[in-house]
Motif scaffolding. Structure first.
Motif, PDB file in Angstrom:
ATOM      1  N   ILE A 218     -33.285 -45.779  -9.788  1.00  0.00           N
ATOM      2  CA  ILE A 218     -32.010 -45.079  -9.954  1.00  0.00           C
ATOM      3  C   ILE A 218     -32.212 -43.570  -9.913  1.00  0.00           C
ATOM      4  CG2 ILE A 218     -30.163 -44.635 -11.627  1.00  0.00           C
ATOM      5  CD1 ILE A 218     -30.657 -47.645 -12.532  1.00  0.00           C
ATOM      6  N   LEU A 221     -32.827 -42.430  -6.321  1.00  0.00           N
ATOM      7  CA  LEU A 221     -31.591 -42.416  -5.538  1.00  0.00           C
ATOM      8  C   LEU A 221     -30.765 -41.169  -5.873  1.00  0.00           C
ATOM      9  CD1 LEU A 221     -30.624 -46.189  -5.747  1.00  0.00           C
ATOM     10  CD2 LEU A 221     -31.046 -44.908  -3.627  1.00  0.00           C
ATOM     11  N   ALA A 222     -30.676 -40.835  -7.159  1.00  0.00           N
ATOM     12  CA  ALA A 222     -29.930 -39.638  -7.557  1.00  0.00           C
ATOM     13  C   ALA A 222     -30.618 -38.377  -7.040  1.00  0.00           C
ATOM     14  CB  ALA A 222     -29.796 -39.599  -9.076  1.00  0.00           C
ATOM     15  N   ALA A 230     -26.950 -45.036  -6.403  1.00  0.00           N
ATOM     16  CA  ALA A 230     -27.542 -44.956  -7.735  1.00  0.00           C
ATOM     17  C   ALA A 230     -26.656 -45.665  -8.751  1.00  0.00           C
ATOM     18  CB  ALA A 230     -27.739 -43.496  -8.130  1.00  0.00           C
ATOM     19  N   ILE A 257     -26.753 -39.434 -13.489  1.00  0.00           N
ATOM     20  CA  ILE A 257     -26.137 -39.506 -12.161  1.00  0.00           C
ATOM     21  C   ILE A 257     -24.946 -38.555 -12.078  1.00  0.00           C
ATOM     22  CG2 ILE A 257     -24.965 -41.002 -10.501  1.00  0.00           C
ATOM     23  CD1 ILE A 257     -26.568 -43.355 -11.751  1.00  0.00           C
TER      24      ILE A 257
END
Length: 280
Positions: A218, A221-222, A230, A257
């Motif tokens: 996660i 992805l962020a 994310a 995020i």
């Protein structure tokens, strides 16, 4: 008058050496107390015990930062790791131990030793008795940072990872650990977040219930600006948390995020822990 002065100096130096040796002996006696004495006795009474020899090698490596013990500890650690590797041709932990010993002594591990480790990882029956998956994470930790010290080459590191993953007997939990370490190596050591993400996703696929692996995926992805993905990955992580014990961490990740969407940097995750039983 010069003679008494020289004699006084000689006596003082001799006394200092005696005190220093006595202190080193006392320190050693203290260090080998308790667990150390137990392992030492087991090695003496069971010289072919794989577990005792390996644990003794680990115990010796813990003394390498003490100048009075360093040379002897290094010699004995090498002897005991080599004995395990010789007694059990399926044991990879002992070869990891020899590699880490060389690195700790600030020496580049010999090529044939690394090649032997790679060959063994590729061929052995993979199980917790002969290979601790924490060894891979430890190697990444060793190579992370800019301090000048001995390292394996990128080619050697990737060969070690690839050999383990190519082993047809590797269980999913160990496979996830290797992918997790590869993710850390590409991200923290090589600085390649895209490649790190690929390994983070493979780690999650191999062990979807492991929150740390979900967390790293996660965050990557962020970091890459893929915020919708994310958030979707976070929802999947929450679903995999069947015990419902990660709620607070999920909320923190949701906030990470959201702040990343506003242009704030993604904070580093807690450092990956080196599993118990790694070479050092």
């Amino acid at each position: 008058a010069a003679l008494p002065v020289r004699r006084t100096v000689l006596i003082a130096v001799t006394a200092f050496v005696i005190v220093a040796l006595a202190a080193a002996i006392a320190l050693r006696a203290y260090q080998w107390s308790g667990f150390g004495r137990m392992i030492t006795a087991e090695v003496e009474h069971h010289p072919d015990s794989l577990r005792a020899n390996f644990q003794y090698g680990q115990l010796l490596m813990a003394q390498l930062d003490k100048p009075a013990l360093r040379d002897e500890a290094a010699r004995l650690a090498k002897e005991h790791f080599a004995r395990v590797a010789r007694l059990d041709p399926d044991n990879a932990d002992a070869l990891f131990g020899l590699v880490v010993l060389e690195l700790t002594l600030d020496r580049t591990p010999p090529g044939p030793l690394v090649e032997a480790l790679v060959a063994r990882l590729r061929q052995i029956p993979f199980n917790p008795l002969n290979i601790n998956s924490g060894q891979f994470a430890f190697l990444v930790e060793w190579h992370d940072g800019d301090s000048p010290r001995a390292r394996l080459s990128k080619e050697q590191m990737l060969a070690i990872f690839d050999a383990a993953l190519a082993n047809p007997t590797i269980p999913s939990v160990a496979q996830a650990s290797v992918y997790h370490a590869l993710r850390a190596y590409h991200h923290r050591v090589l600085g390649d977040a895209e490649a790190a993400l690929r390994y983070a996703e493979l780690a999650v696929q191999a062990a979807p219930s492991e929150w740390e692996m979900q967390d790293r995926r996660i965050r990557l992805l962020a970091t890459l600006g893929r915020f919708d993905e994310a958030e979707q990955a976070l929802r999947e992580a929450v679903v995999s948390d069947t015990a419902g014990v990660r709620g607070a961490r999920a909320e923190r990740l949701a906030a990470v995020i959201e702040r990343a969407r506003r242009g704030e940097p993604v904070p580093a995750a807690p450092r990956d822990e080196t599993a118990n039983g790694a070479a050092r």
